[in-house]
Each structure stands twice: as C-alpha cells, then as structure tokens.
Design an enzyme around this catalytic site. Structure first.
Site, mmCIF file in Angstrom:
data_model
loop_
_atom_site.group_PDB
_atom_site.id
_atom_site.type_symbol
_atom_site.label_atom_id
_atom_site.label_comp_id
_atom_site.label_asym_id
_atom_site.label_seq_id
_atom_site.Cartn_x
_atom_site.Cartn_y
_atom_site.Cartn_z
ATOM 1 N N ASN A 89 -9.847 -1.806 -40.174
ATOM 2 C CA ASN A 89 -9.872 -1.282 -41.615
ATOM 3 C C ASN A 89 -9.124 -2.293 -42.676
ATOM 4 O O ASN A 89 -8.008 -2.335 -42.415
ATOM 5 C CB ASN A 89 -9.396 0.219 -41.652
ATOM 6 C CG ASN A 89 -10.230 0.880 -40.585
ATOM 7 O OD1 ASN A 89 -11.450 0.564 -40.269
ATOM 8 N ND2 ASN A 89 -9.700 2.288 -40.352
ATOM 9 N N ASP A 91 -8.399 -0.952 -45.570
ATOM 10 C CA ASP A 91 -7.962 -0.067 -46.448
ATOM 11 C C ASP A 91 -6.495 0.252 -46.154
ATOM 12 O O ASP A 91 -5.947 -0.577 -44.858
ATOM 13 C CB ASP A 91 -8.580 1.366 -46.561
ATOM 14 C CG ASP A 91 -8.174 2.140 -44.875
ATOM 15 O OD1 ASP A 91 -7.465 2.089 -44.525
ATOM 16 O OD2 ASP A 91 -9.306 2.504 -44.369
ATOM 17 N N HIS A 106 -8.939 -7.610 -40.000
ATOM 18 C CA HIS A 106 -9.885 -7.909 -40.766
ATOM 19 C C HIS A 106 -9.437 -8.112 -42.324
ATOM 20 O O HIS A 106 -10.345 -8.184 -43.212
ATOM 21 C CB HIS A 106 -11.033 -7.146 -40.720
ATOM 22 C CG HIS A 106 -11.655 -7.128 -39.367
ATOM 23 N ND1 HIS A 106 -12.679 -6.170 -38.936
ATOM 24 C CD2 HIS A 106 -11.542 -8.103 -38.377
ATOM 25 C CE1 HIS A 106 -13.092 -6.555 -37.976
ATOM 26 N NE2 HIS A 106 -12.538 -7.636 -37.692
ATOM 27 N N CYS A 133 -5.259 -18.316 -59.585
ATOM 28 C CA CYS A 133 -4.182 -18.379 -58.331
ATOM 29 C C CYS A 133 -2.870 -18.561 -58.984
ATOM 30 O O CYS A 133 -2.516 -19.507 -59.639
ATOM 31 C CB CYS A 133 -4.422 -19.171 -57.452
ATOM 32 S SG CYS A 133 -3.106 -19.654 -56.111
ATOM 33 N N SER A 174 -17.205 1.487 -33.699
ATOM 34 C CA SER A 174 -18.578 1.637 -32.908
ATOM 35 C C SER A 174 -18.504 0.635 -31.563
ATOM 36 O O SER A 174 -19.626 0.558 -31.068
ATOM 37 C CB SER A 174 -19.844 1.310 -33.762
ATOM 38 O OG SER A 174 -19.474 -0.133 -34.419
ATOM 39 N N GLU A 200 -19.158 10.059 -31.524
ATOM 40 C CA GLU A 200 -19.919 10.249 -30.399
ATOM 41 C C GLU A 200 -19.537 9.116 -29.456
ATOM 42 O O GLU A 200 -18.750 8.121 -29.916
ATOM 43 C CB GLU A 200 -21.403 9.858 -31.199
ATOM 44 C CG GLU A 200 -21.415 8.645 -31.886
ATOM 45 C CD GLU A 200 -22.583 8.565 -33.159
ATOM 46 O OE1 GLU A 200 -23.275 9.682 -33.354
ATOM 47 O OE2 GLU A 200 -22.712 7.522 -33.397
ATOM 48 N N ALA A 216 -12.244 12.439 -35.972
ATOM 49 C CA ALA A 216 -10.677 12.111 -35.663
ATOM 50 C C ALA A 216 -9.948 13.098 -36.247
ATOM 51 O O ALA A 216 -8.788 13.074 -35.600
ATOM 52 C CB ALA A 216 -10.894 10.813 -36.628
HETATM 53 N N1 APR Z 1 -14.426 10.527 -36.712
HETATM 54 C C1 APR Z 1 -14.351 9.861 -35.507
HETATM 55 N N2 APR Z 1 -15.165 8.770 -35.695
HETATM 56 C C2 APR Z 1 -16.147 8.967 -36.319
HETATM 57 C C3 APR Z 1 -16.226 9.585 -37.557
HETATM 58 C C4 APR Z 1 -15.060 10.503 -37.543
HETATM 59 N N3 APR Z 1 -15.180 11.571 -38.585
HETATM 60 N N4 APR Z 1 -17.292 9.314 -38.383
HETATM 61 C C5 APR Z 1 -17.856 8.264 -37.936
HETATM 62 N N5 APR Z 1 -17.334 7.802 -36.787
HETATM 63 C C6 APR Z 1 -17.597 6.806 -35.742
HETATM 64 C C7 APR Z 1 -19.016 6.391 -35.739
HETATM 65 O O1 APR Z 1 -19.683 7.192 -34.649
HETATM 66 C C8 APR Z 1 -18.937 5.204 -35.131
HETATM 67 O O2 APR Z 1 -18.877 4.801 -33.956
HETATM 68 O O3 APR Z 1 -16.909 5.590 -36.123
HETATM 69 C C9 APR Z 1 -17.635 4.387 -35.721
HETATM 70 C C10 APR Z 1 -17.841 3.684 -36.857
HETATM 71 O O4 APR Z 1 -18.653 2.464 -36.678
HETATM 72 P P1 APR Z 1 -18.626 1.225 -37.734
HETATM 73 O O5 APR Z 1 -19.142 1.949 -38.950
HETATM 74 O O6 APR Z 1 -19.403 0.235 -36.946
HETATM 75 O O7 APR Z 1 -17.192 0.871 -38.081
HETATM 76 P P2 APR Z 1 -16.334 -0.208 -37.417
HETATM 77 O O8 APR Z 1 -16.427 -0.441 -35.720
HETATM 78 O O9 APR Z 1 -15.001 -0.074 -37.952
HETATM 79 O O10 APR Z 1 -16.847 -1.704 -37.693
HETATM 80 C C11 APR Z 1 -16.242 -2.781 -37.354
HETATM 81 O O11 APR Z 1 -17.465 -4.117 -38.755
HETATM 82 O O12 APR Z 1 -18.548 -4.749 -40.852
HETATM 83 C C12 APR Z 1 -17.479 -4.865 -40.063
HETATM 84 O O13 APR Z 1 -15.463 -5.505 -40.839
HETATM 85 C C13 APR Z 1 -16.166 -4.677 -40.700
HETATM 86 O O14 APR Z 1 -14.164 -3.868 -39.619
HETATM 87 C C14 APR Z 1 -15.426 -3.374 -39.841
HETATM 88 C C15 APR Z 1 -16.125 -3.847 -38.449
#
Ligand code: APR
Length: 230
Positions: A89, A91, A106, A133, A174, A200, A216
C-alpha cells in the site's frame, strides 16, 4: 530479524474507504493502469498521472486507520522487535495507527521523487509536474510510487526477512502482482508457517498453511489477540 513478517495489500485499507484495485468497483475497473501506473503512461500524459495520484492523496487525507491497522500496531508494541510489515500500500495508515517497522515496497503517496536526480521529499497535497525538485531545481517531479515495469523497493532486505521469518502472514492482497505474490512460497520454502487473512479466497490461498476469510477489521484483531495470548 523479525520473527513475524506481514505482507499487507489494498484489502487492509478498504474499510478505511480507500478503494482496492481488482475488486468489483476497484480502481483498475475505472482507470487503465497502462495510463496511470506505468512510466510510459507518465511520459505520454504526466498531468493525467499526477492528477490520478492527487485524487488518491485527497482520499487518503480524509481517511483514518481502521481496526485492522490498529491491531497490527498493538501486535508490534506487544512483541517488540518481532514484527515487520511489508506493505504494497502507498497509503500511510500503518504509520498513522502507530506501526514503526513498515517497508513500503510500492512507494508512498505522501512522498515525491525527482526523475532527473532521484531526490525524494514530502509530497505537496496537489503535485504538479512543473514543481521544481528542491535538490536539482529541474521540473521533474513525480509521485514516489513504484509503477508496473519498475523494480519494487527494499527487495533484497525483504527476501532476507522472508528467509529468516518463523511466520508469514498476508492480509488483504489478491496475490496477482509479483514479486509480492510469491512471498508465501519464498517464506514457506525457508520453513516459515504461513497464514492468509482475506475477504475471500485469493489466487494463492492454496499456497498457505491456513487461509481465513472475512473482513480485515474482524479477522486481524482476532488473530492479533490470539498471538498476544500465546
Ligand atoms: N478485508 C480483507 N480483504 C479484503 C477486503 C476487506 N475488507 N476488501 C477487499 N479485500 C481483498 C480482496 O478480496 C482482494 O483479494 O483484498 C484484495 C485486494 O486485491 P487487489 O485489489 O488486487 O490489491 P493488492 O493485492 O494490494 O494489489 C497489489 O497491485 O495495482 C497494484 O500497486 C498496486 O499495490 C498494488 C498491487
């Protein structure tokens, strides 16, 4: 070396109101990642890219850490020196919840990077590509985030930490973006126990010793209580 390495993803911050990427209504269903999250996209249309991240930054400034971020900060406080968070993340909700050992693989939304000289500084609320800069004076400002096609930060230290970990936990990710998606296998091969906490089942759930499903803000505090009671 930390005993527990925790990988976090967008799902951890979802209940703070920050969008995930690949869920229904996720950011990558509304924007083309080739346009806003690649060096080529930035070269084509820097204003579009800084505008995208300015909007993300505005969302972040309105958001607050949730019960899952807070629980992870309690875990670190209760097990000093044993917990490392590696986050995908951009953030700053882990830090705002009180976590200290956090590596942003990232990059960070609240930081700016000069693509001419490599200097980094705190991002203004509204970044413009014409911003100079502070180190070299060139108008070469970009968000300090790692785009597709770029090499994530801290990778050597992360692999060392995964090799030394006793427990690897992935939360809210994911498992579709490498190298983070392979951390479970790296940690597992080195002998760590592995646990996934996600809304999931993910693409990589089968690689973990245990996978729990739910939001979460419920799963993470419950797991942290278990760990602190051990
Ligand atoms: N609690 C737990 N898990 C959750 C929740 C929640 N409330 N809401 C969503 N999720 C899960 C989803 O089921 C999904 O598997 O969080 C996951 C989010 O997946 P992505 O959107 O693919 O995010 P992430 O895995 O962080 O992406 C990785 O991709 O685009 C890039 O740089 C970006 O850091 C990011 C990277």
């Amino acid at each position: 070396m930390a005993r527990i390495v925790i990988l976090t993803g967008a799902g951890l911050s979802a209940e703070s109101g920050l969008g995930t990427f690949r869920d229904k209504d996720g950011l990558w269903t509304k924007y083309d990642l080739q346009d806003v999250a690649t060096p080529e996209g930035f070269a084509r249309n820097p204003e579009l890219v800084t505008g995208f991240y300015n909007a993300r930054r505005a969302n972040l400034l309105d958001a607050a850490p949730n019960a899952a971020h807070e629980a992870l900060a309690r875990l670190e406080a209760g097990l000093p020196g044993e917990v490392l968070i590696v986050t995908q993340n951009i953030d700053n909700l882990h830090e705002r919840a009180g976590s200290k050992a956090v590596w942003h693989m990232h990059g960070e939304l609240m930081r700016a990077l000069c693509h001419a000289c490599g200097a980094r500084w705190d991002a203004p609320r509204e970044m413009r590509t014409s911003d100079a800069c502070p180190a070299c004076g060139k108008a070469a400002t970009r968000p300090d985030v790692v785009w597709f096609g770029e090499y994530p930060y801290h990778m050597e230290e992360i692999w060392d930490a995964l090799r030394a970990a006793e427990l690897f936990v992935a939360i809210g990710t994911s498992g579709q973006v490498y190298p983070a998606a392979a951390f479970v296998q790296d940690a597992s091969r080195a002998g760590a126990e592995t646990l996934e906490l996600n809304l999931e089942r993910s693409e990589v759930s089968h690689d973990f010793d245990e996978a729990r499903q739910g939001p979460a803000t419920e799963l993470v505090p419950a797991w942290v209580e278990e760990m602190l009671a051990r």
